[in-house]
Design a protein around this motif. Sequence first.
Motif, PDB file in Angstrom:
ATOM      1  N   UNK A   1      18.721  92.087  52.196  1.00 22.10           N
ATOM      2  CA  UNK A   1      18.126  90.557  51.429  1.00 22.10           C
ATOM      3  C   UNK A   1      17.846  90.956  50.138  1.00 22.10           C
ATOM      4  N   UNK A   2      18.775  90.418  49.046  1.00 17.32           N
ATOM      5  CA  UNK A   2      18.789  90.724  48.108  1.00 17.32           C
ATOM      6  C   UNK A   2      18.386  88.932  47.415  1.00 17.32           C
ATOM      7  N   UNK A   3      17.010  89.212  47.072  1.00 19.63           N
ATOM      8  CA  UNK A   3      15.893  87.818  46.641  1.00 19.63           C
ATOM      9  C   UNK A   3      16.114  87.654  44.880  1.00 19.63           C
ATOM     10  N   UNK A   4      16.091  86.601  44.594  1.00 22.06           N
ATOM     11  CA  UNK A   4      16.798  86.332  43.747  1.00 22.06           C
ATOM     12  C   UNK A   4      15.816  84.689  43.707  1.00 22.06           C
ATOM     13  N   UNK A   5      14.916  85.162  42.025  1.00 20.63           N
ATOM     14  CA  UNK A   5      13.824  84.166  41.687  1.00 20.63           C
ATOM     15  C   UNK A   5      14.228  82.726  40.676  1.00 20.63           C
ATOM     16  N   UNK A   6      13.918  81.363  40.914  1.00 25.24           N
ATOM     17  CA  UNK A   6      14.156  80.450  39.775  1.00 25.24           C
ATOM     18  C   UNK A   6      13.532  80.894  38.832  1.00 25.24           C
ATOM     19  N   UNK A   7      13.729  81.731  36.537  1.00 26.58           N
ATOM     20  CA  UNK A   7      12.170  82.009  36.555  1.00 26.58           C
ATOM     21  C   UNK A   7      11.456  80.683  36.053  1.00 26.58           C
ATOM     22  N   UNK A   8      11.698  79.831  36.008  1.00 27.71           N
ATOM     23  CA  UNK A   8      10.688  78.833  36.007  1.00 27.71           C
ATOM     24  C   UNK A   8      10.212  78.132  36.859  1.00 27.71           C
TER      25      UNK A   8
ATOM     26  N   UNK B   1      17.638  83.312  37.048  1.00 25.02           N
ATOM     27  CA  UNK B   1      17.223  83.662  37.895  1.00 25.02           C
ATOM     28  C   UNK B   1      17.076  85.046  38.083  1.00 25.02           C
ATOM     29  N   UNK B   2      16.189  85.261  37.943  1.00 26.23           N
ATOM     30  CA  UNK B   2      15.231  86.812  38.349  1.00 26.23           C
ATOM     31  C   UNK B   2      15.681  87.617  39.689  1.00 26.23           C
ATOM     32  N   UNK B   3      15.847  88.886  39.349  1.00 26.37           N
ATOM     33  CA  UNK B   3      15.902  89.651  40.895  1.00 26.37           C
ATOM     34  C   UNK B   3      14.360  89.955  41.399  1.00 26.37           C
ATOM     35  N   UNK B   4      13.742  89.318  42.047  1.00 28.33           N
ATOM     36  CA  UNK B   4      13.035  89.542  42.664  1.00 28.33           C
ATOM     37  C   UNK B   4      12.758  91.086  43.610  1.00 28.33           C
ATOM     38  N   UNK B   5      13.804  91.044  44.018  1.00 24.41           N
ATOM     39  CA  UNK B   5      13.259  92.223  44.974  1.00 24.41           C
ATOM     40  C   UNK B   5      14.920  92.910  46.360  1.00 24.41           C
ATOM     41  N   UNK B   6      14.500  94.044  46.779  1.00 24.14           N
ATOM     42  CA  UNK B   6      15.708  93.918  48.104  1.00 24.14           C
ATOM     43  C   UNK B   6      14.961  94.500  48.974  1.00 24.14           C
ATOM     44  N   UNK B   7      15.602  93.832  49.903  1.00 23.29           N
ATOM     45  CA  UNK B   7      14.770  94.424  51.605  1.00 23.29           C
ATOM     46  C   UNK B   7      15.315  94.397  52.877  1.00 23.29           C
TER      47      UNK B   7
ATOM     48  N   UNK C   1      23.858  94.495  31.761  1.00 20.78           N
ATOM     49  CA  UNK C   1      21.928  93.436  30.944  1.00 20.78           C
ATOM     50  C   UNK C   1      22.169  92.121  30.302  1.00 20.78           C
ATOM     51  N   UNK C   2      22.776  91.565  31.613  1.00 26.09           N
ATOM     52  CA  UNK C   2      22.719  89.503  31.136  1.00 26.09           C
ATOM     53  C   UNK C   2      22.441  88.964  31.771  1.00 26.09           C
ATOM     54  N   UNK C   3      22.343  88.121  31.900  1.00 17.70           N
ATOM     55  CA  UNK C   3      21.817  86.606  32.275  1.00 17.70           C
ATOM     56  C   UNK C   3      22.006  86.145  34.124  1.00 17.70           C
ATOM     57  N   UNK C   4      21.504  86.270  35.044  1.00 15.20           N
ATOM     58  CA  UNK C   4      22.237  85.612  35.677  1.00 15.20           C
ATOM     59  C   UNK C   4      21.386  84.512  36.317  1.00 15.20           C
ATOM     60  N   UNK C   5      22.618  82.871  36.874  1.00 16.41           N
ATOM     61  CA  UNK C   5      22.778  81.855  37.172  1.00 16.41           C
ATOM     62  C   UNK C   5      22.688  81.880  38.434  1.00 16.41           C
TER      63      UNK C   5
END
Length: 197
Positions: A22-29, A6-12, A118-122
Amino acid sequence: MEKIKLEILGLSPSQSQTGSFALVLAEEFGNRRLPIIIGMFEAQAIAIEMERITPNRPMTHDLFKSFARAFDFTVEEILISDLREGIFYAKVVCTDGIRQKSIDARPSDAVAIGLRFQVPIYTTNQILSDAGITAQEATTADEPQELVSSSTRPQKVTKDSLKDLNLEELNNLLNQALANEEYEKAAKIRDEISKRN
């Protein structure tokens, strides 16, 4: 267990709960999004690290990093590991080079710590299937916009207002919320759709 990065898309900011985000995480692929409601202090801890701001005094997550480094531990990854009764659970996977340990954490704290190392989020495919929201392609400018009367689409999304809508109306509302990047609203709609399936 298949892990999905996952990647961090943003906070709203939350529209319904003062002091929540809302912490929005996005699938990498992929095109799935995972919105997680978090508190104001956790959102601040994540935002500070995302913006590379150095606070005057170390925050709790900075203390965790200093403590881990002092004892030659490092964080390898963050795993959003479970979803039970609408509550997300996470693990901070640590190592000293010999042993590996998984520490239970709230997802907001785990992400804040993960950013500092600085590690990946899964997460797992199961969690994305259960709680993820698919980002639909936005309609192009030359396609007509669907007209829906304001009486069928509530302005403020509550559990009670969603119960009165059929699945087609809920899906239309979900697509509109995603297009407007209203992820907290989208999460509530997604939960109502999931109850009916």
